[in-house]
Design a protein around this motif. Sequence first.
Motif, PDB file in Angstrom:
ATOM      1  N   ASP A   1       0.816  -1.222   0.000  1.00 45.34           N
ATOM      2  CA  ASP A   1       0.000   0.000   0.000  1.00 45.34           C
ATOM      3  C   ASP A   1       0.845   1.266   0.000  1.00 45.34           C
ATOM      4  O   ASP A   1       0.478   2.258  -0.632  1.00 45.34           O
ATOM      5  N   GLU A   2       1.971   1.223   0.703  1.00 46.24           N
ATOM      6  CA  GLU A   2       2.790   2.433   0.846  1.00 46.24           C
ATOM      7  C   GLU A   2       3.999   2.465  -0.084  1.00 46.24           C
ATOM      8  O   GLU A   2       4.872   3.306   0.062  1.00 46.24           O
ATOM      9  N   SER A   3       4.022   1.539  -1.048  1.00 44.27           N
ATOM     10  CA  SER A   3       5.190   1.409  -1.916  1.00 44.27           C
ATOM     11  C   SER A   3       4.870   1.776  -3.361  1.00 44.27           C
ATOM     12  O   SER A   3       3.726   1.647  -3.819  1.00 44.27           O
ATOM     13  N   GLU A   4       5.916   2.234  -4.051  1.00 39.52           N
ATOM     14  CA  GLU A   4       5.770   2.503  -5.479  1.00 39.52           C
ATOM     15  C   GLU A   4       5.584   1.179  -6.212  1.00 39.52           C
ATOM     16  O   GLU A   4       6.259   0.199  -5.923  1.00 39.52           O
TER      17      GLU A   4
ATOM     18  N   SER B   1       3.709  -3.757 -15.971  1.00 45.91           N
ATOM     19  CA  SER B   1       3.291  -2.475 -15.408  1.00 45.91           C
ATOM     20  C   SER B   1       1.822  -2.449 -15.009  1.00 45.91           C
ATOM     21  O   SER B   1       1.375  -1.514 -14.338  1.00 45.91           O
ATOM     22  N   GLU B   2       1.057  -3.455 -15.388  1.00 46.53           N
ATOM     23  CA  GLU B   2      -0.367  -3.471 -15.082  1.00 46.53           C
ATOM     24  C   GLU B   2      -0.692  -3.950 -13.671  1.00 46.53           C
ATOM     25  O   GLU B   2      -1.846  -3.910 -13.247  1.00 46.53           O
ATOM     26  N   PHE B   3       0.332  -4.387 -12.918  1.00 47.91           N
ATOM     27  CA  PHE B   3       0.071  -5.028 -11.629  1.00 47.91           C
ATOM     28  C   PHE B   3       0.505  -4.164 -10.447  1.00 47.91           C
ATOM     29  O   PHE B   3       1.417  -3.341 -10.555  1.00 47.91           O
ATOM     30  N   ASP B   4      -0.164  -4.406  -9.324  1.00 50.00           N
ATOM     31  CA  ASP B   4       0.294  -3.829  -8.059  1.00 50.00           C
ATOM     32  C   ASP B   4       1.499  -4.607  -7.544  1.00 50.00           C
ATOM     33  O   ASP B   4       2.402  -4.030  -6.942  1.00 50.00           O
TER      34      ASP B   4
ATOM     35  N   THR C   1      10.019  -1.238  -6.274  1.00 46.70           N
ATOM     36  CA  THR C   1      10.042  -1.701  -4.884  1.00 46.70           C
ATOM     37  C   THR C   1      10.258  -3.208  -4.855  1.00 46.70           C
ATOM     38  O   THR C   1       9.599  -3.950  -5.604  1.00 46.70           O
ATOM     39  N   ILE C   2      11.170  -3.657  -4.006  1.00 47.03           N
ATOM     40  CA  ILE C   2      11.473  -5.086  -3.894  1.00 47.03           C
ATOM     41  C   ILE C   2      11.346  -5.504  -2.433  1.00 47.03           C
ATOM     42  O   ILE C   2      11.927  -4.877  -1.536  1.00 47.03           O
ATOM     43  N   ILE C   3      10.559  -6.557  -2.182  1.00 45.19           N
ATOM     44  CA  ILE C   3      10.340  -7.056  -0.825  1.00 45.19           C
ATOM     45  C   ILE C   3      10.616  -8.554  -0.808  1.00 45.19           C
ATOM     46  O   ILE C   3      10.018  -9.314  -1.575  1.00 45.19           O
ATOM     47  N   GLN C   4      11.522  -8.974   0.066  1.00 49.07           N
ATOM     48  CA  GLN C   4      11.796 -10.399   0.260  1.00 49.07           C
ATOM     49  C   GLN C   4      10.816 -10.929   1.302  1.00 49.07           C
ATOM     50  O   GLN C   4      10.758 -10.437   2.419  1.00 49.07           O
ATOM     51  N   VAL C   5      10.048 -11.950   0.910  1.00 51.08           N
ATOM     52  CA  VAL C   5       8.981 -12.463   1.766  1.00 51.08           C
ATOM     53  C   VAL C   5       9.399 -13.795   2.381  1.00 51.08           C
ATOM     54  O   VAL C   5       9.779 -14.733   1.652  1.00 51.08           O
ATOM     55  N   ASN C   6       9.311 -13.893   3.691  1.00 53.68           N
ATOM     56  CA  ASN C   6       9.713 -15.090   4.413  1.00 53.68           C
ATOM     57  C   ASN C   6       8.572 -16.107   4.386  1.00 53.68           C
ATOM     58  O   ASN C   6       7.794 -16.223   5.334  1.00 53.68           O
ATOM     59  N   THR C   7       8.467 -16.860   3.311  1.00 51.16           N
ATOM     60  CA  THR C   7       7.436 -17.872   3.161  1.00 51.16           C
ATOM     61  C   THR C   7       7.968 -19.237   3.604  1.00 51.16           C
ATOM     62  O   THR C   7       9.177 -19.473   3.594  1.00 51.16           O
TER      63      THR C   7
END
Length: 489
Positions: free
Chosen positions: A293-296, A434-437, A457-463
């Motif tokens: 929500d708060e990321s580009e 570019s069409e995706f959140d 924006t890049i986020i590493q998710v601990n799955t």
Amino acid sequence: MSFRVALLGIYHESNTFVTTPTVLDDFRNGQYLKGEAIRKEYQQAHNEIGGMLEVLDKEGIEAIPLLFASATPGGTITAETYNFILNEMLAELDKVLPVDACLVIPHGAGVSEEYPDMDGHWLSKVREKVGDGIPVIGTLDLHANVSELMVASTNALVAYKQNPHVDMRQRGAESANLLVDLLNGKTKPVQALVQVPLAISIEQQFTANEPCLSLYAYANELAAEPGILALSIQHGFPYADVYEMGTSIIVVADGDYDKALATAKKLEAYILEHKNSFVGKKNDIPSSLKLIDESEKPVLLLDMGDNVGGGGPANNSCILEAFEESKKYKFFVCIYDPQAVINASSHHPGDQFELSVIGTGKDGLKTLKLNVKLLRITDGTFQESNPRHGGQINFRMGKTVVVSTEEGGVIMLTSLRVMPFSLQQLISQGVVPSEFDAIVAKGVNAPIAAYAPVCPTIIQVNTPGVTQADMTLFTYHHRRKPLFPFENV
């Protein structure tokens, strides 16, 4: 004087926590090349083989490509498969002996049922064939778990210096130049190995950021000292339960083993002094979705527990389920599910229907029933011409379908496991990033080279999964002790 140099390799990153073994068909679905087919595939590729061939051709040295076998990272290689490939490789080598030298391409984290140190084993067999007086020089993946046998069987090994691995061609050229200088009598490379009592957490291995940025700056200072021919840091592969698992350093010096060892020890001291910085922090799925929500946008979500480049099954559905439950984001995810591909292929583009997708959730396999619209069916082939992790040009996903969900998502379903190392994987299938959140890539650092140009924006998710980021949650039986962060050092 004209030299003849054999070129050969068996290349696999083996995840011993994956229960499905790697078999011969996995290599045939990857790269199983002999003779000039190796040159044809890799001459122009951003891969170490391309760099080796470029240097040899420039120097007027005859390159003799023999066999190169590579499979998508997965479970332990069966004894039958490894012995078949090894015997074929050694038979090809027999045909061209004597040679003046060998250029070898191990990964460094290969495990077979019989030989936990598979790369050390096949390198030692090559050494036995050619004899102690013939130079054997090669490359290693940055994630190699390096053994003493690998080093004892070769004159020099050079590892990739960047993660994502976009410098593979340069490292191939570096190893070939070391060989050329040795053949021409300019240098006498000797190498020292130091196995650091530490394993770097997988998400901390992005070399463009800290803590690796400062680590490599110091390593470059050491590598510039007189008499040092090459210096490599192998971060290690934490998903292989073998004695060698963990970080290591190889220093190649010109005729001076003591200098090589002393230099490696300096770098080891630096790593241990900064050991806490190599542990990292972990983002769970809920907190990662909040960050969208708060990321580009689009945001790249790296599914670390299903890192296909580390042996992940490519069907972790945890993030997909979270997106479907939130009903909030436009997202893209790729899932390996051959049966879903078959079922969806019975429809026509534009059709709407219920599709069952088998995914790996927190508690094991589960069936997701999704109402989807079929967008397209393709043969799943695509090409990548830019320097990307892995250095491959040609990719095959098998028959592939693209569907959209009622909740705003787009899912690509493939018949083969494919590592997310190229943006062409999406674009070639009619998917517009570019069409995706948010875009989900099943990896840790490797996909960044491909996706960073379109994902600010890049986020590493601990799955959860067989490549989960917290290595201390795995049960090891064979690793070295003490080893930080398992034990204090």
